[in-house]
Design an enzyme around this catalytic site. Structure first.
Site, PDB file in Angstrom:
ATOM      1  N   ASP A 148      23.593  39.183  39.384  1.00  0.00           N
ATOM      2  CA  ASP A 148      24.422  40.331  39.715  1.00  0.00           C
ATOM      3  C   ASP A 148      24.971  40.896  38.418  1.00  0.00           C
ATOM      4  O   ASP A 148      25.109  40.181  37.422  1.00  0.00           O
ATOM      5  CB  ASP A 148      25.564  39.924  40.647  1.00  0.00           C
ATOM      6  CG  ASP A 148      26.404  41.120  41.071  1.00  0.00           C
ATOM      7  OD1 ASP A 148      25.859  42.012  41.745  1.00  0.00           O
ATOM      8  OD2 ASP A 148      27.597  41.169  40.710  1.00  0.00           O
ATOM      9  N   GLU A 201      27.963  43.787  36.618  1.00  0.00           N
ATOM     10  CA  GLU A 201      29.082  44.713  36.730  1.00  0.00           C
ATOM     11  C   GLU A 201      28.907  45.755  35.635  1.00  0.00           C
ATOM     12  O   GLU A 201      28.391  45.444  34.550  1.00  0.00           O
ATOM     13  CB  GLU A 201      30.426  43.992  36.587  1.00  0.00           C
ATOM     14  CG  GLU A 201      30.699  42.937  37.643  1.00  0.00           C
ATOM     15  CD  GLU A 201      30.716  43.462  39.074  1.00  0.00           C
ATOM     16  OE1 GLU A 201      30.953  44.685  39.253  1.00  0.00           O
ATOM     17  OE2 GLU A 201      30.483  42.681  40.007  1.00  0.00           O
ATOM     18  N   HIS A 244      36.106  45.732  39.485  1.00  0.00           N
ATOM     19  CA  HIS A 244      35.849  44.411  38.890  1.00  0.00           C
ATOM     20  C   HIS A 244      36.954  43.890  37.975  1.00  0.00           C
ATOM     21  O   HIS A 244      36.914  42.730  37.558  1.00  0.00           O
ATOM     22  CB  HIS A 244      34.520  44.411  38.124  1.00  0.00           C
ATOM     23  CG  HIS A 244      34.334  45.566  37.190  1.00  0.00           C
ATOM     24  ND1 HIS A 244      35.206  45.874  36.169  1.00  0.00           N
ATOM     25  CD2 HIS A 244      33.348  46.500  37.140  1.00  0.00           C
ATOM     26  CE1 HIS A 244      34.765  46.926  35.507  1.00  0.00           C
ATOM     27  NE2 HIS A 244      33.646  47.342  36.084  1.00  0.00           N
ATOM     28  N   HIS A 285      35.209  42.007  42.529  1.00  0.00           N
ATOM     29  CA  HIS A 285      33.814  41.735  42.202  1.00  0.00           C
ATOM     30  C   HIS A 285      33.746  40.993  40.872  1.00  0.00           C
ATOM     31  O   HIS A 285      34.481  41.294  39.933  1.00  0.00           O
ATOM     32  CB  HIS A 285      33.024  43.042  42.081  1.00  0.00           C
ATOM     33  CG  HIS A 285      32.806  43.733  43.381  1.00  0.00           C
ATOM     34  ND1 HIS A 285      31.618  44.332  43.711  1.00  0.00           N
ATOM     35  CD2 HIS A 285      33.621  43.900  44.453  1.00  0.00           C
ATOM     36  CE1 HIS A 285      31.710  44.859  44.928  1.00  0.00           C
ATOM     37  NE2 HIS A 285      32.926  44.617  45.385  1.00  0.00           N
ATOM     38  N   ASP A 345      29.638  36.655  42.524  1.00  0.00           N
ATOM     39  CA  ASP A 345      28.802  37.355  43.498  1.00  0.00           C
ATOM     40  C   ASP A 345      27.383  36.794  43.516  1.00  0.00           C
ATOM     41  O   ASP A 345      26.747  36.732  44.576  1.00  0.00           O
ATOM     42  CB  ASP A 345      28.772  38.850  43.185  1.00  0.00           C
ATOM     43  CG  ASP A 345      30.076  39.549  43.566  1.00  0.00           C
ATOM     44  OD1 ASP A 345      30.991  38.851  44.052  1.00  0.00           O
ATOM     45  OD2 ASP A 345      30.182  40.763  43.365  1.00  0.00           O
TER      46      ASP A 345
END
Length: 231
Positions: free
Chosen positions: A7, A9, A57, A150, A155
């Site tokens: 994942d 960000e 985030h 997040h 995640d």
């Protein structure tokens, strides 16, 4: 079979307009089992963090200013990824940012043939339902109470559990009969094995039938014995 759940960000939604990746988290699976091996890094995006993205985030300019550039960490990341299949939720978004960063440091892009998109899988398995990571965690009973904002590694760890459930769950390899359905994700064909227990038949043995008849005959004037039978 080695797979990497990952994942990212970012500073925004589109690397083509200058948005950058600021965090990546990766979790290694071997034969759909987490090995405990992970890769996690933050990056200095060399641009301001928009307030809307920071609200998602929690990564702000002050923190990211002290992080390394992607180019200084790319070798370690590529070594961890190896040639494994790469699994992400809404994978084209994450692949888009990862490949954009690779282009900026003159590295080869990752072939989309290695991409497995769990959103596409969820749409096939659960049509009409919600397909967010939170919704899938609820569907599969995965604890996400520690997910306040997040975070790429968190995640990825949650998605790894979701992916395992969507591809057979804890029953993988236990030998149950299984129904196999084919899910086409990007250019990758993924077999999702859904355990199906064989039908069990129950029949009383002659000894059990004999004991049951003796029990019925021993009842003292049961009401149904003399009740009229309606046609």
């Amino acid at each position: 079979m080695r797979e990497i759940i990952f994942d990212t960000e970012t500073t925004g939604l589109d690397p083509l307009t200058g948005d950058r990746m600021v965090e990546i988290g990766c979790v290694e699976l071997i034969n759909r089992i987490p090995t405990g091996a992970t890769y996690h890094a933050y990056f200095n995006p060399q641009r301001p963090m928009p307030a809307a993205a920071e609200a998602v985030h929690g990564l702000g300019d002050r923190f990211l200013a002290g992080q390394p550039l992607f180019s200084s960490s790319v070798d370690a990341l590529l070594e961890f990824l190896g040639d494994a299949m790469l699994v992400a939720h809404n994978a084209r978004f994450d692949f888009g940012f990862l490949n954009a960063e690779l282009r900026l440091c003159s590295r080869d892009e990752i072939d989309l043939a290695r991409m497995i998109d769990t959103v596409s899988m969820a749409r096939t398995l659960h049509p009409g339902a919600k397909h967010s990571l939170d919704a899938l965690c609820i569907r599969y009973g995965i604890d996400r109470s520690h997910r306040v904002k997040h975070g790429a590694l968190l995640d990825a760890e949650l998605l790894a559990q979701v992916y395992i459930e969507m591809t057979g769950g804890r029953q993988i390899g236990l030998g149950f009969a299984a129904e196999t359905i084919e899910v086409v994700v990007a250019e990758v064909s993924v077999e999702v094995r859904t355990p199906v227990r064989p039908v069990r038949t129950f029949a009383a043995s002659p000894e059990e039938l004999e004991r049951h008849a003796a029990f019925i005959n021993g009842l003292d004037a049961p009401l149904w014995r003399d009740a009229p039978i309606n046609a």
